[in-house]
Design a protein around this motif. Structure first.
Motif, PDB file in Angstrom:
ATOM      1  N   GLU A   2       0.859  -1.186   0.000  1.00  0.00           N
ATOM      2  CA  GLU A   2       0.000   0.000   0.000  1.00  0.00           C
ATOM      3  C   GLU A   2       0.891   1.231   0.000  1.00  0.00           C
ATOM      4  O   GLU A   2       1.757   1.368   0.866  1.00  0.00           O
ATOM      5  CB  GLU A   2      -0.900  -0.018   1.236  1.00  0.00           C
ATOM      6  CG  GLU A   2      -1.928   1.091   1.232  1.00  0.00           C
ATOM      7  CD  GLU A   2      -3.007   0.888   2.303  1.00  0.00           C
ATOM      8  OE1 GLU A   2      -3.314  -0.283   2.620  1.00  0.00           O
ATOM      9  OE2 GLU A   2      -3.511   1.896   2.822  1.00  0.00           O
ATOM     10  N   ASP A   3       0.725   2.064  -0.996  1.00  0.00           N
ATOM     11  CA  ASP A   3       1.633   3.220  -1.081  1.00  0.00           C
ATOM     12  C   ASP A   3       1.127   4.384  -0.231  1.00  0.00           C
ATOM     13  O   ASP A   3       0.094   4.270   0.445  1.00  0.00           O
ATOM     14  CB  ASP A   3       1.884   3.621  -2.538  1.00  0.00           C
ATOM     15  CG  ASP A   3       0.703   4.323  -3.174  1.00  0.00           C
ATOM     16  OD1 ASP A   3      -0.327   4.557  -2.488  1.00  0.00           O
ATOM     17  OD2 ASP A   3       0.785   4.643  -4.367  1.00  0.00           O
ATOM     18  N   GLU A   4       1.844   5.490  -0.288  1.00  0.00           N
ATOM     19  CA  GLU A   4       1.525   6.604   0.610  1.00  0.00           C
ATOM     20  C   GLU A   4       0.154   7.225   0.297  1.00  0.00           C
ATOM     21  O   GLU A   4      -0.449   7.904   1.118  1.00  0.00           O
ATOM     22  CB  GLU A   4       2.632   7.680   0.535  1.00  0.00           C
ATOM     23  CG  GLU A   4       2.745   8.448  -0.770  1.00  0.00           C
ATOM     24  CD  GLU A   4       3.377   7.638  -1.916  1.00  0.00           C
ATOM     25  OE1 GLU A   4       3.449   8.170  -3.029  1.00  0.00           O
ATOM     26  OE2 GLU A   4       3.794   6.465  -1.674  1.00  0.00           O
ATOM     27  N   LYS A   5      -0.357   6.946  -0.910  1.00  0.00           N
ATOM     28  CA  LYS A   5      -1.693   7.457  -1.254  1.00  0.00           C
ATOM     29  C   LYS A   5      -2.792   6.430  -0.983  1.00  0.00           C
ATOM     30  O   LYS A   5      -3.935   6.613  -1.387  1.00  0.00           O
ATOM     31  CB  LYS A   5      -1.730   7.860  -2.723  1.00  0.00           C
ATOM     32  CG  LYS A   5      -0.848   9.065  -3.040  1.00  0.00           C
ATOM     33  CD  LYS A   5      -0.906   9.413  -4.521  1.00  0.00           C
ATOM     34  CE  LYS A   5       0.028  10.581  -4.829  1.00  0.00           C
ATOM     35  NZ  LYS A   5       0.156  10.810  -6.276  1.00  0.00           N
ATOM     36  N   GLY A   6      -2.395   5.317  -0.373  1.00  0.00           N
ATOM     37  CA  GLY A   6      -3.396   4.309  -0.047  1.00  0.00           C
ATOM     38  C   GLY A   6      -3.721   3.366  -1.192  1.00  0.00           C
ATOM     39  O   GLY A   6      -4.677   2.599  -1.121  1.00  0.00           O
ATOM     40  N   ARG A   7      -2.935   3.402  -2.267  1.00  0.00           N
ATOM     41  CA  ARG A   7      -3.191   2.523  -3.415  1.00  0.00           C
ATOM     42  C   ARG A   7      -2.569   1.144  -3.199  1.00  0.00           C
ATOM     43  O   ARG A   7      -1.473   1.047  -2.630  1.00  0.00           O
ATOM     44  CB  ARG A   7      -2.600   3.140  -4.691  1.00  0.00           C
ATOM     45  CG  ARG A   7      -3.269   4.435  -5.090  1.00  0.00           C
ATOM     46  CD  ARG A   7      -2.596   5.066  -6.292  1.00  0.00           C
ATOM     47  NE  ARG A   7      -1.200   5.369  -6.024  1.00  0.00           N
ATOM     48  CZ  ARG A   7      -0.454   6.181  -6.780  1.00  0.00           C
ATOM     49  NH1 ARG A   7      -0.977   6.751  -7.848  1.00  0.00           N
ATOM     50  NH2 ARG A   7       0.808   6.405  -6.465  1.00  0.00           N
TER      51      ARG A   7
END
Lengths: 407, 407
Positions: free
Chosen positions: A40-45
């Motif tokens: 999960e990346d910093e943008k929540g993806r």
């Protein structure tokens, strides 16, 4: 109503989205750090990581449940898709709603034909991933609801000997279909004209497993503005470098100036190329029991291409290294099956195409799909078709070619 | 007999071979040394030289007069071809033998769409060559027998302003058709989606000249083993470099392991791509009088592609930069004409395709041609077709779209 309630729809082309534990549940511990994993990346993806690469679209074109007005936004997290995309229990419920009895589900993350594993640096890791995917497809996804899924497998296309052994392994535990690249050539592998694949064709004949050639599985996107532009003398490194020089400085082009629907509309041309390669390869004569399914390419073009192949063959067989005696159209009719979602012209010409060579596809959860109205759509397509022909098309042909009898 | 004696066959696709003086008769003296010139090499072969390049096939695929058993050998000298290939007086005699009234002849040496001039280093020389070819085509070739040749011209595709002025010049002296690349993209030029070509489309509308899109005129050869292999990650500099690395060292591929008939059989796929580009480009709505002829692609595939285009449009128009209100099939039916030599499936479905959109081609002197039996072949293809429809197909449609009335 030519589509009767007792006729079970067997779809030869659907898609599954791999859930986050497909690989982590199965890979040996030494491969877990480099193997496919959802981060999960910093943008929540939610993003697949594999070796040192990232694959940002977990559910490419997974639009089931959306209206066309909502297309165009790729799901960024698993919660952005309906659960039937990645959960085989939920998928069966979605198939019930859709009036579909059985589905043959292609992979997403690995690419339709296993391209992602081919391109991996560590081929031992890649092979472990491929076996993990096959075990997931057969032992987890398909085993959830026996008789409702047609088990599909991938092969380690970078190593023909391992292809043979893996095919035998998956066939022994129930695989009925292998998704193979529609052309190995754009992947940097020997073409269908090479004897390289001979041992694998032998194994397909021995196991009876169907070779499904899905549009795009060879990584080639049709259309002059997609793959073809990479052939342009001024297209280098992903962009046009010198167009203005070629036009006296009076033109600018953007890289992606063609809408992607120009490619969507001509998906079938990939499979025309595929069929032309196979029919003129000489391999079908050596392997008379090979069975190919052309997936996501429609059927209405078959008679045109047969005629054209036969014309070319009749004029050019004298000096080209092709079979002098066997008509290409006869080879096609013997070795190939096709499928459709909507193809009024194909159904109108079904007798010319061959009633025993036409199957149906649903393409859940992609944008070609009519879910949850697939059965209604197929019934409408068969409104003028006699019952016995409709039954062949929606169920019996698929059951026969796939060796997938009623339970 | 649906093909009556009074019906004149107008072929929208034939080819001429440039004789040795086409350019030397017309170029200014300063360009003669670098301009196209026939040189006889030490082996007695006739070879075009242009700037510092050589073009060894003077009559590519010129097989008229040979039996298929003799195909495969390219003519090495002008004497290896029948004179109708390069002599317009002799060609008319060959057309008389063939039962063909009029022919629209594409270039050979310049490439179907003028690629050779585009690729020239000296664009002033290239423009002089292009005008020389057009003057030859209109003032020499076509003027030899007025009414028997449909004058065709090329355009300086590297400069849209010069395209406009040259189109006006050739239209004023009788050109009815321009051969334009089936896609500018593989040539390194802006795609049909670009507004770059707008002034030229305006000029086509104003002059009424037909844009003929001949398979291959954009220099793209269809098929996975031809152009597509150049996209392979292991295909560099004209050959496969690292296939053995991708296959664990257990494979070798030759560069040309596919027989060329695999490409011949799928020529039509180029024109499917072309049509998809144009129909989704938005340019047809801005230029409602544009007329496109799809040359050497057959017709039997039209209804399949229309259906597919409409399906894609109906699902993806919400988020793509395409016309929301106009059905692609309606644009195709309005702006495109097609032609055939042998296309039983297309003729069977002629009402679906449109009786007023089908023309015939002869393709003299290439291998698709039935010369000297073209009229017999076309008569056979129309055996079940009513007289009035046959007349439209062989003559009236071409006369109307080309603005080429009976003299």
């Amino acid at each position: 109503m030519p589509l009767q309630d007792h006729m079970q729809i067997i779809s030869v082309d659907d898609h599954l989205i791999e859930h986050p534990r497909v690989f982590s549940d199965r890979l040996p511990a030494k491969f877990l750090a480099e193997g496919p994993r959802i981060v999960e990346d910093e943008k929540g993806r939610h993003i697949w990581h594999f070796e040192d690469k990232i694959f940002p679209y977990i559910g490419l074109n997974a639009v089931a449940g959306k209206s066309p007005a909502e297309y165009g936004l790729e799901p960024l997290r698993f919660e952005d898709m309906i659960p039937g995309c990645y959960d085989p229990v939920e998928r069966v419920k979605d198939m019930d709603v859709d009036g579909v009895h059985a589905a043959c589900c292609f992979p997403s993350f690995p690419g339709f034909g296993g391209r992602v594993f081919l391109n991996a640096k560590d081929k031992d890791l890649a092979f472990a991933c491929l076996q993990a995917w096959n075990d997931f497809s057969i032992d987890e996804w398909s085993a959830t609801a026996p008789g409702r899924y047609v088990p599909l497998a991938l092969l380690p296309i970078w190593d023909v000997d391992r292809c043979v052994s893996e095919l035998k392994r998956v066939a022994a535990k129930g695989a009925r279909v292998v998704s193979f690249p529609d052309s190995p050539v754009p992947l940097g592998l020997p073409s269908f004209h090479s004897d390289h694949w001979g041992p694998l064709w032998d194994a397909f004949e021995d196991t009876g497993v169907v070779v499904s050639l899905h549009f795009g599985s060879g990584s080639f996107v049709p259309g002059f503005s997609a793959s073809a532009k990479a052939l342009s003398p001024s297209f280098k490194g992903g962009e046009f470098k010198s167009v203005s020089a070629r036009t006296g400085g009076n033109a600018e082009i953007k890289d992606d100036d063609a809408p992607t629907c120009t490619s969507f509309a001509v998906y079938a041309t990939n499979l025309m190329w595929t069929a032309s390669d196979l029919v003129f390869s000489g391999q079908l004569q050596k392997h008379p029991r090979l069975k190919f399914m052309l997936a996501e390419g429609g059927i209405g073009w078959f008679p045109y291409i047969w005629e054209r192949m036969d014309q070319v063959w009749s004029r050019h067989r004298y000096y080209q290294p092709i079979d002098f005696d066997t008509r290409p159209s006869d080879l096609f009719k013997k070795h190939f099956w096709g499928c459709y979602i909507e193809d009024e012209f194909g159904i109108k010409n079904r007798h010319e195409i061959g009633i025993d060579r036409i199957c149906v596809e649903i393409d859940y959860p992609h944008s070609d799909s009519n879910w949850p109205n697939s059965r209604k759509g197929i019934a409408a397509s068969l409104a003028e078709v006699p019952d016995d022909e409709a039954h062949r098309i929606v169920e019996l042909n698929a059951r026969e070619v796939l060796n997938f009898p009623r339970g």
